[in-house]
Design a protein around this motif. Structure first.
Motif: not given
Length: 103
Positions: A29-35
């Motif tokens: 669960w890091e920054d680009e995950h939700f993208t």
């Protein structure tokens, strides 16, 4: 198949009165995950809204639609807040959303 493949439905399974569309997620669960998750959910929504699901899986007709995120890593507290918002948004479109951490 995985969350990174934004042109492919990972898994479809019919269980009782539900058609379950599974997103397999191996990412931390890091920054680009939700993208990546947003892109994948949009693909799944398009698949449902266009009726493609019924062409590929005729047994899905009349079933409750459920999108399940199958995670390798547990989401952090702040990530669960976003996942709850996704759940609410999909629910307003008649689609159930949940997530599960695979062990």
């Amino acid at each position: 198949m995985s969350i990174l493949e934004k042109d492919m439905i990972d898994i479809i399974n019919i269980e009782g009165d539900k058609c379950i569309l599974i997103i397999t997620d191996h990412l931390k669960w890091e920054d680009e995950h939700f993208t990546f998750l947003k892109d994948k959910i949009n693909l799944y929504l398009h698949y449902l809204e266009t009726g493609q699901v019924y062409l590929n899986t005729p047994d899905a007709k009349g079933k409750i639609m459920l999108i399940k995120l199958l995670c390798k890593f547990p989401p952090k507290k702040e990530d669960r807040v976003v996942l709850d918002k996704i759940k609410e948004a999909l629910c307003s479109n008649g689609i159930i959303f949940n997530y599960e951490v695979a062990i």
